[in-house]
Design an enzyme around this catalytic site. Sequence first.
Site, PDB file in Angstrom:
ATOM      1  N   GLU A 159      -9.101 -14.231  25.973  1.00  0.00           N
ATOM      2  CA  GLU A 159      -9.128 -12.841  25.522  1.00  0.00           C
ATOM      3  C   GLU A 159     -10.542 -12.274  25.388  1.00  0.00           C
ATOM      4  O   GLU A 159     -10.708 -11.058  25.262  1.00  0.00           O
ATOM      5  CB  GLU A 159      -8.402 -12.716  24.182  1.00  0.00           C
ATOM      6  N   GLU A 193     -15.287  -8.976  24.438  1.00  0.00           N
ATOM      7  CA  GLU A 193     -15.229  -8.860  22.975  1.00  0.00           C
ATOM      8  C   GLU A 193     -15.172 -10.260  22.367  1.00  0.00           C
ATOM      9  O   GLU A 193     -14.169 -10.957  22.479  1.00  0.00           O
ATOM     10  CB  GLU A 193     -14.009  -8.031  22.565  1.00  0.00           C
ATOM     11  N   GLU A 245      -2.493  -0.378  30.134  1.00  0.00           N
ATOM     12  CA  GLU A 245      -3.429  -1.508  30.200  1.00  0.00           C
ATOM     13  C   GLU A 245      -3.164  -2.290  31.476  1.00  0.00           C
ATOM     14  O   GLU A 245      -2.014  -2.553  31.813  1.00  0.00           O
ATOM     15  CB  GLU A 245      -3.264  -2.491  29.028  1.00  0.00           C
ATOM     16  N   LYS A 273     -12.361 -11.967  19.752  1.00  0.00           N
ATOM     17  CA  LYS A 273     -10.962 -12.144  20.127  1.00  0.00           C
ATOM     18  C   LYS A 273     -10.684 -13.613  20.404  1.00  0.00           C
ATOM     19  O   LYS A 273     -11.570 -14.371  20.789  1.00  0.00           O
ATOM     20  CB  LYS A 273     -10.628 -11.299  21.365  1.00  0.00           C
TER      21      LYS A 273
END
Length: 345
Positions: free
Chosen positions: A323, A315, A266, A318
Site C-alpha cells: 500500500e 504514502e 480509483e 500505509k
Amino acid sequence: MAVALYSCGSMIAAMLLLGLLLATFHVTGANTGVCYGLLGDNLPPPHEVIDLYKRNNIQRMRIYAPAPEVLQALRGSDIELMVGVANEDLHSIGTDMANAYSWVQTNIRSYGNVKFRYIAVGNEINPPAWEADYLLGAMKNIHQAIEEAGLGNQIKVSTPFSFMVLGESYPPSKGSFRPEFRSFINPIIRFLEENGAPFLFNMYPYFSYSGNTQYISLEYVLFTSPQVTVQDGQFGYQNIFDAMLDAGYSALEKAGGASLEIVVSETGWPTAGGTATTVENARTYNTNLLRHVKKGTPKRPGKPIETYIFAMFNENNKNPELEKHWGLFYPNKQSVYQIEFSPTN
C-alpha cells in the site's frame, strides 16, 4: 542536450527545459484525475501539491476527507474536486439532518471558490459493516443540504464501491451484484438515478491479476494484448479494464440502473511490495490507461471514461508494504516514472 539548450540563451533554455520536464508527466484530458491521499509523514504541504497538479495539468482531484488545509490550498485553482465524507461520520450525518447541514456548511459552503464536483459519502462500504446501515441516509441528508444550498446542479452525491460488490463478473455480460448485497445496493442505485449522480467504482485490474496469474495474462491487464482475449457475444475484449467496467454496467442493467454512468473513482498500479510490482509495469498501465479512457468500452463505445488514478504520492504510513507504493510522485515531488502522453492518442 543541456549544453545545446544553454548555448541558445538562458531564458530560452529555461523555457525548453520546463517543457521537457512537464512532458514527463502530462495528464491532459478532462476525464482523468488523481487521488491525493494524506497517509504519509513526509508529504509536501498542500499548496505545493496544488502547484504540482497545476504544473502537470492534472485537472481533477479526489481527497478522502475534507482536510481544511487542502481545501484552503484549492481556492481559485480551478481543479475539480471529489471530496469524501469519512466512514466514521456516516452515523452522525445519516441520523441527524443538522449534522449534514453542518458538514456542508463547514466543508463546502465555506469554500465558495473551490470547484467541487462530487461528494463521495463513505468509501467501499457494504454489509455486514455497521456503516452500511447509515450510508443511504447519509447520502440523502448530504444531498438535501446541497440542494438547499442551491448547489444541486453543480455537486453530485454518490458513494464509491469496490469491485467486490459483484458476485459474477465473467464474462462481462454476466456481471451482477452479489445476491446478499442487493437489498442494500438497489436503493442506492435508485437514489443515484433520481439525482443524476454517477456510480463510483474503485476498480483495480492489478488485484484481479495478482490473485489469478495462472489464468490472466499480464498483457491483458496492461492494455498490451495484441488481440482479443475474451469474446463475449458481439463484444471482444483486449484488456481487463474494459471487461471489469462492462461487468459493472451489466450488473447495473440487471438492477434497473441502465441509465447510470460509471466513474472509475480509483485505479492504479503499485511499483513495489507484491506480484509484478515494477516501475515499468506501473508506467505501462497508467500510460495506456490515460490513452484508453478516451475511447469508452465495447458496451459503451465512444464515451470517455472519467477516471481517477491512485495515487499522487507514495504514502509511508500505509500498511501492508504494497500500500505504500502506488504514487506517481515521491514525497519530494520527483516523478516515480515518466508518463508520456500525447493529446492525439
